[in-house]
Design a protein around this motif. Structure first.
Motif: not given
Length: 514
Positions: A255, A284-285, A288-289
Motif C-alpha cells: 500500500d 489516501r485518507w 478510503r472515505r
C-alpha cells in the motif's frame, strides 16, 4: 484493455509450480491460482501458452500478437508478484517494457567507480573499455536465470544473448513480465515467427521471455527497463522458494508503494518539497472515505474562489488569509490527481475539470487581486498588469497544448537492427555507436548536453523552476500577496512568466528542428 499472455513452463530450467501453495498468504492459494486471479481484472479471458516446445510456443505467441488490437502483457505462470507492480508495468507509455534485475555489484573502490563511469555510459562491470570487450555467452546465473542481457543508463535493453548468441558484457537478467504496446504487436508477431524458424539454435537454458526480447531488440524495438524497486517479483520452482517468496511478499508494504506511485515523479521543486511530502496521505485518507477525484477538485475550486474573495478586500489580514487559501487550493489540486491514481478512478470528465479549473482558479485570483488593489484606493491601472499576466499565461498554455499535440504525431527515432542469426552483438553496438555520434552533433548535441547537465541536482531543480510550473506560480502568488501587494504579485508573474516562455519556446524550437 490489455491482452494477457500467460506463459507455462519455460523451455529453460523453470517448471510451472501449479500445485505449490503460498501458505503465508490468505486462502493458501497455489502460485498459479493467485496469479490468474490477479490477471483476471486485466483480461478475464487471457491466453495461455504451454511453452514446453519453444517453436510451438513462439508460433502460439505470434498468433496472439497478430490478432491483438491492444497492448500485450506477457508473464510466466510461475510468478509471485504484487498487484501494484503488475499495474505499474501495464500502465507504461513505453512501446515495450521489461522487468529486469541487475547483476549484483561487487564491492569497488571509489577510484574504480570513477573509472567505470568514464569508460562507458552503460556502466561496465569490469574495467576493460567496453569497445575492447569481447562478446560472450553469459554462463553466470542470477535468480536461476542466465545473465545474458545488457542494459544501459539510457533506460532500455541494449542487447540480449542466447546460448548460441554472444552479448557484450552482460549485466542483467530479464525477470519475466514484458509489456508490448499495440503498435509493436505486429513486430512481435513477425519476430516470434522468425525466432521459431531458428529454434534449433537455442539452448535448453534459454528462457522464452529472454528470446522474445532478444528478437525485439535485434529488430529495432526500444525495450525499456524497470526494476522491482519497492515491490516484489520472483519466479519460483520449488516449495522452498515458494515459502521464501510468501514470507518476503507479506513483509513489503504494498500500500505504501501504491501511495508513493500516486505522486507524479516529474513535479516541480515547490510541489515536490512543500506539497507532495504530505499530500499523498491526504489522498489516501480521502480515497478510503470514498471521496472521488472530482469531489476533491471541487474542494480545490472552492478554496481558490475563497482566496480570490479574500484578495478582493485589499486588507492585509485578508490578503494573508488569501495566500494561505490559495496554497491549500493548490494542495487539493495535487490531491485530486493522487486520489485518482491511488484509487485508480480515472475519467475524461475528471481530466477535463482538472485542466479547466486550474486556469479558472488562477484567473479568478488575478481578478481578486486587481479588485483588492482598486478598492484600496490605488488606482485602476493594475488591470493592465492583470491582463498582461492572464494573456501571458494563456499564450503559454496554448503553446504547451499545440506542442504536445505535434510532438505526439512525431514518429519515434528508429533504432538500428541486425540479423537474428548474427552470432554476436558487435554489429549492433557499432551501429548504436554511430547513431550516438550522429545524434551528438549540431542542435542534437546541444540538447543532449543540456539533458546530461540534469544529472546535477542544482541544474535539475533550476530547470524545473525556470519553466514556472503551476506549483511555483501558486507559491509566488501566495507569498507576494501575503507579504507585499497585488502590484508586486503581477510584476513577479509577468517577469518570471516571460523568462519561462522564452526558455520553453527556445527549447521547443530546437527540438522541432532536429
Amino acid at each position: 484493455m490489455t491482452r494477457v499472455v500467460l506463459l507455462g513452463a519455460s523451455p529453460g530450467p523453470d517448471t510451472s509450480p501449479t500445485g505449490l501453495r503460498l501458505a503465508a498468504l490468505p486462502g493458501n492459494p497455489t502460485v498459479a491460482e493467485r496469479l490468474r486471479s490477479q490477471l483476471a481484472s486485466l483480461d478475464p479471458r487471457f491466453a495461455t501458452i504451454e511453452s514446453g516446445d519453444v517453436a510451438t510456443a513462439l508460433h502460439a505467441l505470434a498468433d496472439v500478437a497478430e490478432s491483438a488490437t491492444e497492448s500485450l502483457f506477457i508473464i510466466p505462470e510461475n510468478s509471485v508478484v504484487h498487484d501494484e507492480l503488475i499495474y505499474q508495468i501495464t500502465k507504461t507509455k513505453r512501446g515495450a517494457l521489461a522487468l529486469v534485475a541487475k547483476r549484483p555489484r561487487p564491492e569497488v573502490t571509489e577510484e574504480e567507480q570513477q573509472q567505470e563511469e568514464e569508460e562507458d555510459d552503460t556502466g561496465p562491470d569490469e574495467y576493460v573499455p567496453i569497445d575492447e570487450a569481447e562478446p560472450e555467452i553469459g554462463l553466470e546465473r542470477v535468480e536461476g536465470l542466465p545473465l545474458r542481457a545488457r542494459i544501459g543508463k539510457s533506460g532500455r535493453v541494449v542487447s540480449v544473448g542466447t546460448a548460441h548468441h554472444a552479448v557484450t558484457r552482460p549485466n542483467a537478467i530479464l525477470l519475466g513480465p514484458l509489456h508490448v504496446s499495440a503498435r509493436n504487436a505486429p513486430t512481435l508477431a513477425q519476430t516470434c515467427r522468425d525466432l521459431a524458424a531458428m529454434a534449433s539454435t537455442f539452448g535448453e537454458d534459454d528462457d522464452l521471455v529472454q528470446l522474445i526480447v532478444f528478437g525485439l531488440v535485434r529488430n529495432g524495438v526500444s525495450v525499456g527497463i524497470r526494476g522491482r524497486r519497492d515491490l516484489f517479483y520472483r519466479r519460483v520452482t520449488t516449495q522452498e522458494e515458494v515459502n521464501e517468496a510468501g514470507a518476503e511478499i507479506i513483509g513489503i508494504d504494498e500500500d505504501r508503494a501504491r501511495l508513493n506511485n500516486a505522486v507524479k515523479g516529474a513535479d516541480g521543486f515547490f510541489t515536490t518539497f512543500f506539497v507532495s511530502t504530505y499530500s499523498r496521505f491526504i489522498a489516501r485518507w480521502a480515497a478510503r472515505r470514498g471521496l472521488t477525484p472530482n469531489q476533491v477538485t471541487l474542494i480545490s475550486i472552492t478554496l481558490g474562489v475563497a482566496a480570490a474573495a479574500c484578495f478582493a478586500t485589499g486588507d492585509r489580514p485578508w490578503m494573508v488569509l488569501g495566500g494561505v487559501l490559495i496554497y491549500f487550493a493548490f494542495v487539493f489540486d495535487c490531491v485530486d490527481g493522487q486520489v485518482a491514481r491511488y484509487a485508480r478512478k480515472f475519467g475524461v470528465l475528471g481530466a477535463w475539470l482538472d485542466a479547466t479549473f486550474d486556469r479558472f482558479k488562477e484567473y479568478v485570483v488575478f481578478a481578486g487581486l486587481a479588485v483588492g488593489w482598486v478598492v484600496s484606493g490605488n488606482g485602476d491601472d493594475i488591470w493592465i498588469l492583470a491582463l498582461a499576466a492572464i494573456g501571458l499565461q494563456t499564450t503559454r498554455h496554448l503553446l504547451d497544448f499545440s506542442f504536445g499535440i505535434s510532438n505526439r504525431r512525431k514518429p519515434p527515432s528508429p533504432l538500428p537492427t541486425i540479423a537474428l542469426d548474427a552470432p554476436d552483438d558487435r554489429e549492433l553496438r557499432q551501429k548504436l555507436t554511430r547513431r550516438k555520434v550522429e545524434r551528438s552533433q549540431g542542435l542534437r548535441g546541444v540538447l543532449k548536453m543540456w539533458t546530461k547537465a540534469g544529472r546535477f541536482r542544482a541544474v535539475h531543480w533550476a530547470r524545473k523552476m525556470i519553466v514556472f510550473p503551476i506549483g511555483e506560480r501558486f507559491a509566488a502568488i501566495a507569498i507576494t500577496a501575503a507579504l507585499f501587494d497585488a502590484r508586486i504579485t503581477f510584476i513577479t508573474l509577468v517577469i518570471w512568466g516571460s523568462v519561462a516562455a522564452a526558455y520553453t519556446l527556445t527549447g521547443r524550437l530546437m527540438r522541432s528542428l532536429v
